[in-house]
Design an enzyme around this catalytic site. Sequence first.
Site, short mmCIF file in Angstrom:
data_model
loop_
_atom_site.label_atom_id
_atom_site.label_comp_id
_atom_site.label_asym_id
_atom_site.label_seq_id
_atom_site.Cartn_x
_atom_site.Cartn_y
_atom_site.Cartn_z
N TYR A 116 -33.09 53.25 43.84
CA TYR A 116 -33.98 53.06 42.83
C TYR A 116 -34.35 54.24 42.09
O TYR A 116 -34.61 55.52 42.66
CB TYR A 116 -35.26 52.60 43.26
CG TYR A 116 -36.56 52.27 42.34
CD1 TYR A 116 -36.34 51.07 41.61
CD2 TYR A 116 -37.60 53.13 42.21
CE1 TYR A 116 -37.39 50.95 40.74
CE2 TYR A 116 -38.53 52.83 41.50
CZ TYR A 116 -38.54 51.85 40.52
OH TYR A 116 -39.48 51.45 39.83
N ASP A 157 -31.06 62.26 42.54
CA ASP A 157 -32.69 61.90 42.19
C ASP A 157 -33.32 62.23 43.32
O ASP A 157 -33.46 61.49 44.33
CB ASP A 157 -32.43 60.07 42.02
CG ASP A 157 -34.01 59.63 41.85
OD1 ASP A 157 -34.93 60.53 42.12
OD2 ASP A 157 -33.92 58.25 41.58
N LYS A 203 -43.26 63.07 41.82
CA LYS A 203 -43.87 62.98 42.74
C LYS A 203 -44.71 64.17 43.21
O LYS A 203 -45.58 64.81 42.77
CB LYS A 203 -43.43 62.37 44.11
CG LYS A 203 -42.82 61.00 43.60
CD LYS A 203 -42.58 60.02 44.70
CE LYS A 203 -41.96 58.62 44.21
NZ LYS A 203 -42.85 57.46 44.30
N1 HOZ Z 1 -41.93 54.55 42.93
C1 HOZ Z 1 -42.81 54.12 44.30
C2 HOZ Z 1 -41.84 53.67 45.07
N2 HOZ Z 1 -40.92 54.32 45.78
C3 HOZ Z 1 -43.46 52.88 43.91
C4 HOZ Z 1 -44.74 53.00 43.21
C5 HOZ Z 1 -45.55 51.99 42.88
O1 HOZ Z 1 -44.98 51.15 42.57
O2 HOZ Z 1 -46.77 52.03 42.88
#
Ligand code: HOZ
Length: 428
Positions: free
Chosen positions: A145, A240, A268
């Site tokens: 993802y 990524d 993050k």
């Molecule tokens: N990017 C996050 C997943 N690995 C999801 C964060 C969210 O949807 O709050």
Amino acid sequence: MRLSAESQALFDKALQWIPGGVNSPVRAFRAVGGNPFFAVRANGATVRDADGNEYVDYVGTWGPAILGHAPRVVVDAVKSAAEHGTSFGIPNPLEVRMAELVVNAVPSVEKVRMCNSGTEATMSAIRLARGFTKRGKIIKFEGCYHGHVDSLLVKAGSGALTLGQPDSAGVPLEFTSQTIVLPFNDVQAVREAFAAHGPDIAGIILEPVPANAGLYLPRDGYLEFLREITAGHESLLIFDEVMTGFRLGLAGAQGRFGITPDLSCFGKVIGGGLPVGAFGGRGEIMDCLAPDGPVYQAGTLSGNPLAMAAGVAVLEALADGSVYKKIEALGQALSDGLARAAESAGVAVQLQRIGSMSCCYFNDAPVHNMADAMKSDRDRFGNYFHGMLEAGIYVAPSQFEAGFISAAHDEATIGRTIEAAVEVMKAL
Ligand code: HOZ
């Protein structure tokens, strides 16, 4: 049964005004059933909901909270930055400090550009790879993802996979026609793609440790192979590291596995819990960005002083490496304890872990790719999730997300988690 009247009332209102009641789909608990709780406070290793329930948190705001929630250094840094202005839209010294910290920590990154989310980082890295190589095609892997970038929302993980929408509506076929999707950990599939399309492939983008379809590791030699085949075809290797960057060590997954990608994406941890993203890499590639080069990329809030202050505070706190030692040991203790809990209950699990990231699949064969991950018993996962929540332990409300340990966790919180798991596993 925990009280949830306030959360329920908030969710009822949210449903009227926010699609699905949430601002990001995986939060909606659809994959595990029930409704989400609403957080009002998060401190250290715990999060408190609107009804006063407190949970040991293994989601950690989906990865950023490596020091725990609201660590003093971050709160102070943000407060003090805010006193001087919340946004300038003008270069500021904190951006320079942030770039210095990233470039010094990650050897493959000679220059870095800040943006506002992991999605922006991967979207921009892809554009840059195409602009630099003057080629169109991108290889991505099933279950990886890369945020909700149109051309990468194909067989995607995270909320997309959780909700059974790995290929999103609203993305015209033309937008994904340049995306080649292959199974992860499959050398032959990559060889064949290069044999068929080599001169048109701008690059490969991957999570070096895929952590959005649960968590699985690259097989020995796989990342080295990707490095070699991309270099041999003058394509770019794009890591990524939005989840793994500064999480698996100061140099992320690339440092851990000893690979030098051409471009890397971050998010993050580097934002300390504020909205942030970044992408960086070899100077000659990064210099293709505007204003030096022809690849356009921009952002009103990019390099925002509050986000930079928070991120700088976190990266400085991580610099001596002691946090990584601590969370690595806690990660090991948690996985061992969960494995014992499952074994004593006779429940088949695959506990996959790297450093402070982990995932518990409910199946009996090791997981190496998305197809393996899909074999996990998701009803069982749902029961596990609710059992743990009832016991005051919050794990991600999806089989297809990784869990995170922070420096605010300790042996006592891990012990409490394992005790809860023993009971919950027995009842599965
Ligand atoms: N990017 C996050 C997943 N690995 C999801 C964060 C969210 O949807 O709050």
